[in-house]
Design an enzyme around this catalytic site. Sequence first.
Site, PDB file in Angstrom:
ATOM      1  N   THR A  14       0.832  -1.209   0.000  1.00  0.00           N
ATOM      2  CA  THR A  14       0.000   0.000   0.000  1.00  0.00           C
ATOM      3  C   THR A  14       0.869   1.263   0.000  1.00  0.00           C
ATOM      4  OG1 THR A  14      -1.482  -1.278   1.372  1.00  0.00           O
ATOM      5  CG2 THR A  14      -1.928   1.058   1.232  1.00  0.00           C
ATOM      6  N   GLU A 130      10.539  10.098   8.635  1.00  0.00           N
ATOM      7  CA  GLU A 130       9.355  10.923   8.956  1.00  0.00           C
ATOM      8  C   GLU A 130       8.062  10.102   8.988  1.00  0.00           C
ATOM      9  OE1 GLU A 130       9.051  14.688   9.465  1.00  0.00           O
ATOM     10  OE2 GLU A 130       7.457  13.495  10.359  1.00  0.00           O
ATOM     11  N   GLY A 188     -12.351  -2.338   7.778  1.00  0.00           N
ATOM     12  CA  GLY A 188     -10.932  -2.205   7.404  1.00  0.00           C
ATOM     13  C   GLY A 188     -10.191  -1.128   8.195  1.00  0.00           C
ATOM     14  N   LYS A 206       6.045   4.722  18.689  1.00  0.00           N
ATOM     15  CA  LYS A 206       6.085   6.082  18.135  1.00  0.00           C
ATOM     16  C   LYS A 206       6.508   7.076  19.217  1.00  0.00           C
ATOM     17  CE  LYS A 206       2.565   4.830  14.743  1.00  0.00           C
ATOM     18  NZ  LYS A 206       1.128   4.654  14.530  1.00  0.00           N
TER      19      LYS A 206
END
Length: 431
Positions: A14, A130, A188, A206
């Site tokens: 993706t 990033e 999804g 993160k």
Amino acid sequence: MANTISVGLLGLGTVGSGVIEIINRHQEELRHQVGSTVSVKKVLVQNLNKKRAVDVDANALTTTVEDIIENPEIDVVIEVMGGIQVAKEYILTALRNKKHVVTANKDLMALHGAELLQVASENECDLFYEASVAGGIPIIRGLVDGLSSDRITKIMGIVNGTTNYILTKMSKFGSSYNEVLKEAQELGFAESDPTSDVEGLDAARKMAILASLGFSMEVSLEDVIVRGITTVTEEDLKYSEQLGYTMKLIGIAKRKEGRVEVSVQPMLLPNEHPLAAVNDEFNAVYVYGEAVGETMFYGPGAGSLPTATAIVSDLVAVMKNLRLGVNGHAVPAPLHEKKLKTDEEIESKYFLRLLVTDEAGTFSAITSLFAKHGVSFEKLLQLPVEGREVAEVIIITHTTSRKTYEDIYNALNELGVVQSVESSYRVEGGQ
Ligand code: HSE
């Protein structure tokens, strides 16, 4: 600098497809900014014959990674294949072969970022990431460049879209965690195995990256205290709302007098906090700097094109550095030695929901216990439970240390009038 910069892409899922699409679509803007054309020379895939969502030259596809990481014609390697060990080996080889690397891999950067950045610097190569935090939001560049002159004291993030979607829908429709998770999976929005999202691990990775950059300190994943959202109930959300708060999965990193704390947990935010308005699958990162005060970065935390934007912007940064001949020096080594706060130093307000015996003396027993520990109440709500001899008591405490709070929590469980401590959360505010 060469007229054409040659890129090798590791992975064409993706995000990889999004990268190709942006490079194809935005050639004019890329050339305008850096004076070179970008050419995707090679793409590592598993299956050469699979039908692709984007227009990619069949001759560029390869199943042999050496065609990219050992190829002298490739200037920049973009890693979007995911995973940890194999991706790490490929990136290390690419860096040692003097290729600049752009990666979206937060798992890898949270675990091995320091080592990879060291190898990049030794080889005078850029290693940019990033896209690893909050997808399309340029938060890393915001911290490293935009706020570089300030001293950052607090970073709070809604950095996981899946859990933000679930909590938003639970709160809006009064539905249970399991109902919303199932629906999110069908639509999804949640993975079929949502563990790393709902248990807070994705957000913790993160936050380790953001805290390391924001505080110029090597904060690793093990330093992050993590709690997920699987035990949050619709009652907790309802009472939070009644008291003027919104529950969010919050990553919080704070620095005070050189010591830091980093954690991820469902947390109550006052409704007027800027993060309280971040709904559905959106991400946002709130940064407090001593000089700038409050700032907030908001946007899509995932998705093909948003994530690809961050990756291609990293590619632009590599190309600008190439033009100036300054690759490999973007992020200095950490300035500070890691110093974590102790339990006495981690301070917060807390929300508690108790089931208590509905009889005289109950309240005084509870208030005496809190008074004994020197903690007072900021808000209090008592509600009878229909058809039962119990009442529900919701307390929001004033700020106290984590150590004192744990002592109170344990003592409440031992107190005769308290039938059960149903839930407990941190509350942001005030410090
Ligand atoms: N699974 C993540 C989320 C996206 O739900 O936000 C990738 O980091």
